[in-house]
Write an enzyme that holds these catalytic residues in place. Structure first.
Site, mmCIF file in Angstrom:
data_model
loop_
_atom_site.group_PDB
_atom_site.id
_atom_site.type_symbol
_atom_site.label_atom_id
_atom_site.label_comp_id
_atom_site.label_asym_id
_atom_site.label_seq_id
_atom_site.Cartn_x
_atom_site.Cartn_y
_atom_site.Cartn_z
ATOM 1 N N GLU A 126 -5.134 -5.189 10.678
ATOM 2 C CA GLU A 126 -3.990 -4.135 10.672
ATOM 3 C C GLU A 126 -3.985 -3.461 12.219
ATOM 4 O OE1 GLU A 126 -2.001 -3.051 6.972
ATOM 5 O OE2 GLU A 126 -3.702 -1.780 7.159
ATOM 6 N N GLU A 173 -6.356 4.100 8.113
ATOM 7 C CA GLU A 173 -6.249 5.698 8.012
ATOM 8 C C GLU A 173 -7.504 6.253 7.479
ATOM 9 O OE1 GLU A 173 -2.698 5.373 5.807
ATOM 10 O OE2 GLU A 173 -1.643 4.799 7.850
ATOM 11 N N GLY A 231 2.970 -1.372 4.028
ATOM 12 C CA GLY A 231 3.086 0.315 3.911
ATOM 13 C C GLY A 231 4.677 0.780 3.508
ATOM 14 N N GLY A 232 5.063 1.184 4.470
ATOM 15 C CA GLY A 232 6.403 1.845 4.316
ATOM 16 C C GLY A 232 7.370 0.976 3.580
ATOM 17 N N ASN A 236 1.048 -1.355 0.117
ATOM 18 C CA ASN A 236 -0.138 0.080 0.091
ATOM 19 C C ASN A 236 1.021 1.224 0.046
ATOM 20 O OD1 ASN A 236 -1.850 2.038 0.649
ATOM 21 N ND2 ASN A 236 -2.157 1.445 2.648
ATOM 22 N N TRP A 237 1.008 1.997 -1.041
ATOM 23 C CA TRP A 237 1.745 3.035 -1.121
ATOM 24 C C TRP A 237 1.469 4.406 -0.625
ATOM 25 C CZ3 TRP A 237 4.227 2.748 -6.939
ATOM 26 C CH2 TRP A 237 4.939 1.745 -6.996
ATOM 27 N N GLY A 263 3.091 2.074 10.766
ATOM 28 C CA GLY A 263 3.967 3.073 10.565
ATOM 29 C C GLY A 263 4.565 3.423 11.874
HETATM 30 P P1 PGA Z 1 3.516 0.084 7.702
HETATM 31 O O1 PGA Z 1 1.932 0.341 6.874
HETATM 32 O O2 PGA Z 1 3.740 -1.178 6.944
HETATM 33 O O3 PGA Z 1 4.003 1.254 7.199
HETATM 34 O O4 PGA Z 1 3.389 -0.073 9.242
HETATM 35 C C1 PGA Z 1 1.106 -0.833 6.725
HETATM 36 C C2 PGA Z 1 -0.400 -0.309 6.234
HETATM 37 O O5 PGA Z 1 -0.932 0.697 6.422
HETATM 38 O O6 PGA Z 1 -0.931 -1.067 5.633
#
Ligand code: PGA
Length: 249
Positions: free
Chosen positions: A167, A97, A234-235, A9-10, A173
């Site tokens: 999640e 988010e 994510g990251g 997920n960018w 994050g």
């Molecule tokens: P993260 O994000 O790997 O940066 O913790 C995961 C996500 O929000 O899907």
């Protein structure tokens, strides 16, 4: 028995040229990993560049959200058919988010999931508890509320086409990954909810991904848990080498 699903997920990162550059480096690194599904969800505007970049590979492209209507007077929104038309095959729904900052609810998650399926997109539907829920021992209650108010409203046929991403919000994050045991316990709880609503076969077939600070050095141990069928990253999905290391765990 469940094909691993490795999704990135960018969020609101990367330009069109950075998208192209990413795939130039990423594609050869995951060429041999054809026993698993690989998905990247760029920003909406970069989906066409991503789709062009992965043509001829087994990498799928997804949206990060969609609206539940096919079209209409909804300024700033994107529909399922619009995503499908530009070559997306997947879509993330109900990311924390979206829930935290954009008023996403379990009811809108359900509407978006149905719309995604109608458009021929494969939904990855997110659930997960906040830190205060975990600290007060309410994790499983929160997961049940999110399940009951959201994807439990799908028909069995619809449900068979979705993947779920667990999640924990406190792990996204933050660099704080849930321990493999914590993640496994939550995945088991979600699978039990699926069994209760859709039956044992559906529970055994549903892919449940873990997301929250997944990195190359913890992907293997997470993926070794019985009920963890993939990851939503994510990251660490922004860098081609690091996401490839996760995909090839
Ligand atoms: P993260 O994000 O790997 O940066 O913790 C995961 C996500 O929000 O899907």
């Amino acid at each position: 028995m469940r094909t691993p699903l490795m999704a990135g997920n960018w969020k609101m990162y990367k330009s069109a040229s950075e998208t192209v550059e990413f795939f130039e480096q990423f594609r050869p690194l995951v060429e041999a990993a054809n026993d698993r599904d690989i998905v990247i969800a760029p920003t909406f505007v970069n989906i066409p560049a991503a789709v062009d970049s992965v043509r001829g590979s087994h990498i799928g492209i997804g949206g990060q959200n969609l609206h539940w209507a096919k079209e209409g007077a909804f300024t700033g929104e994107i529909s399922g058919p619009m995503l499908k038309t530009v070559g997306a095959d997947w879509v993330i729904i109900g990311h924390s988010e979206r829930r935290q900052y954009f008023g996403e609810t379990d009811a809108t998650v359900l509407k978006r999931t149905i719309a995604a399926l109608e458009a021929g997109l494969k939904p990855i539907v997110c659930v997960g508890e906040k830190l205060e829920d975990r600290e007060s021992g309410a994790t499983n209650d929160v997961l049940k509320t999110q399940f009951d108010g959201g994807i439990a409203g799908l028909s069995a046929e619809q449900f068979a086409q979705i993947a779920i991403a667990y999640e924990p919000v406190w792990a996204i994050g933050t660099g704080k990954t849930a321990t493999p045991q914590m993640a496994e316990d939550a995945h088991k709880a979600i699978r039990a909810l699926v069994a209760g609503k859709f039956g044992a076969d559906a529970a055994a077939a549903t892919r449940i991904l873990y997301g929250g600070s997944v990195k190359p050095d913890n992907a293997k141990i997470l993926m070794s848990e019985e009920d963890i069928d993939g990851v939503l990253v994510g990251g660490a999905a922004l860098d081609p080498k690091s996401f490839a290391a996760i995909v090839n765990f």
